[in-house]
Design an enzyme around this catalytic site. Structure first.
Site: not given
Length: 437
Positions: A30-31, A101, A125, A320, A342
């Protein structure tokens, strides 16, 4: 795939205690897909993307690039064609931007092609403050002028190469700067940049379009800008965070599964971390095999000290996957300190695990002590974000009884048809409402 409505509420009913078996292939990252879709606006030629995850965040970004003039067509379930011959710096839908985002990723490509763009603040998120300062500082050094009010206004009279030091190795800021730099006249050096697999995937896509980039996979990239970019075909790489989720799921349910095309070259830190929890995976080419009967015993540090698992910028353990590691540790024998560096709100879901029977002490927003193994019992849960939602799904699948996960549309923002794919391996997850054929 039936498109979910933006405000559709989805619920998973999960029967726990069932083992999985068989093969599964992770979805495209996805990223990586999100910045690559945004970067497709850098050329007026046709771009074809394969292994695109058909998830909510991707669907939302597709709508956004269509709103600025790109023509988009799904060629298959996971194949996307994009042609951005004529773009307009239209005001973007604030509701769409608030859902993901990734809307911020349009800043670099649209500055490059149109010289301006106005963006509503991005959503995504709620896992703590997520700075956009690094985006602004990088783009300003490349020749952008930025005004911040209720919206973000970006303008430029021409992007130019620069020696840019990012004040933090932000993934999305690196991606925005990279897209702007390939269009800028002259040479750009990006220092302290992110180097995650998805950043590398974006760089490889830009190179396929004709960009000249050196240092891919390191924290310093050199971009020789001003090259005309053409069309390209590109396959999105596998999602290493989904692979981490599947490893944790197999371990806590005592399942034997094979993860095909797992992208093992990007899994060193993930595999090392799971080994510290007593979970070993076998590498077979580009496949990953998790056998049943794992030791599930937390390995102490030398001298018998309590070990610590912490996330850090790549190539260390990815943030993640921290939520999945916490759930997994709750089913392992021993004590471990989990240190989330993070984001200051990512750990706040552990109260749900505690209610299910997990023995976890939340020390502060960044640290939790997990003592296992704990027998989990079913509960009614609420998914606050993508990764915590999947962590709860994993917990529900190894718990005794039937759990209900509300707000499961958050999970579907990042995991494609996850309940359908797990049910094919033996899980018992009912989606409400059911998917349309």
């Amino acid at each position: 795939m039936a498109r979910a409505l933006p405000h559709e509420r989805i619920q998973y009913v999960v029967e726990g205690g069932f083992k999985l078996s068989g093969e599964i292939e992770p979805s495209g990252n996805k990223n990586a897909a999100l910045p690559i879709i945004a970067a497709s606006l850098l050329t007026d030629q046709r771009v074809e993307l394969s292994n695109v995850p058909r998830i909510r965040d991707v669907e939302a970004l597709v709508e956004l690039i269509q709103s600025v003039g790109a023509k988009v067509r799904w060629l298959g379930r996971n194949e996307l064609e994009i042609e951005a011959r004529e773009l307009r710096p239209a005001n973007l839908d604030p509701d769409l931007c608030a859902r993901i985002r990734a809307s911020i990723l349009l800043a670099g490509p649209m500055l490059a092609r149109c010289g301006e763009i106005t963006l509503p603040p991005p959503g995504g998120d709620v896992i703590g403050r997520r700075r956009v300062d690094t985006h602004f500082l990088a783009l300003e050094q490349l020749g952008a002028k930025i005004e911040v009010n209720s919206v973000y206004s970006f303008r430029t009279e021409g992007l130019r190469g620069a020696d840019v030091f990012l004040d933090e190795p932000s993934v999305t800021a690196t991606e925005n700067a990279l897209c702007a730099a390939v269009f800028a006249e002259g040479t750009t050096i990006l220092r302290n940049c992110a180097s995650e697999p998805h950043v590398q995937d974006l760089a490889r896509f830009l190179i396929a379009m004709g960009a000249r980039i050196e240092g891919v996979g390191t924290n310093m990239m050199t971009i020789h800008g001003g090259q005309r970019l053409g069309g390209a075909s590109h396959r999105i790489g596998p999602d290493h965070n989904e692979v981490g989720s599947l490893i944790g799921l197999a371990a806590v349910t005592g399942s034997a599964i094979s993860i095909r095309r797992a992208g093992v070259e990007h899994l060193r830190s993930t595999l090392m971390t799971f080994e510290r929890l007593g979970i070993r995976c076998q590498i077979d080419g580009d496949d990953l095999i998790i056998r049943s009967g794992q030791e599930m015993k937390i390995q102490p540090d030398f001298g018998g000290h309590i070990p610590k698992i912490e996330d850090q910028p790549w190539p260390a353990f990815p943030a993640d996957t921290m939520s999945i590691a916490i759930v997994t540790a709750s089913q392992c024998d021993g004590v471990v300190l989990m240190f989330e560096k993070m984001f200051e709100s990512r750990m706040f879901f552990v109260d749900k695990l505690i209610a299910m029977g997990a023995r976890i002490v939340l020390c502060d927003p960044h640290r939790a002590i997990v003592a296992g193994p704990s027998k989990l019992k079913a509960a009614q849960l609420e998914s606050p974000d993508i990764r915590a939602g999947v962590a709860m799904l994993i917990a529900a699948m190894c718990a005794e009884g039937t759990s209900i996960i509300n707000n499961a549309q958050q999970i579907e923002r990042g995991y494609e048809r996850i309940e359908e794919r797990l049910n094919a391996m033996g899980a018992r997850i009912t989606r409400i409402p059911p998917r349309e054929a």
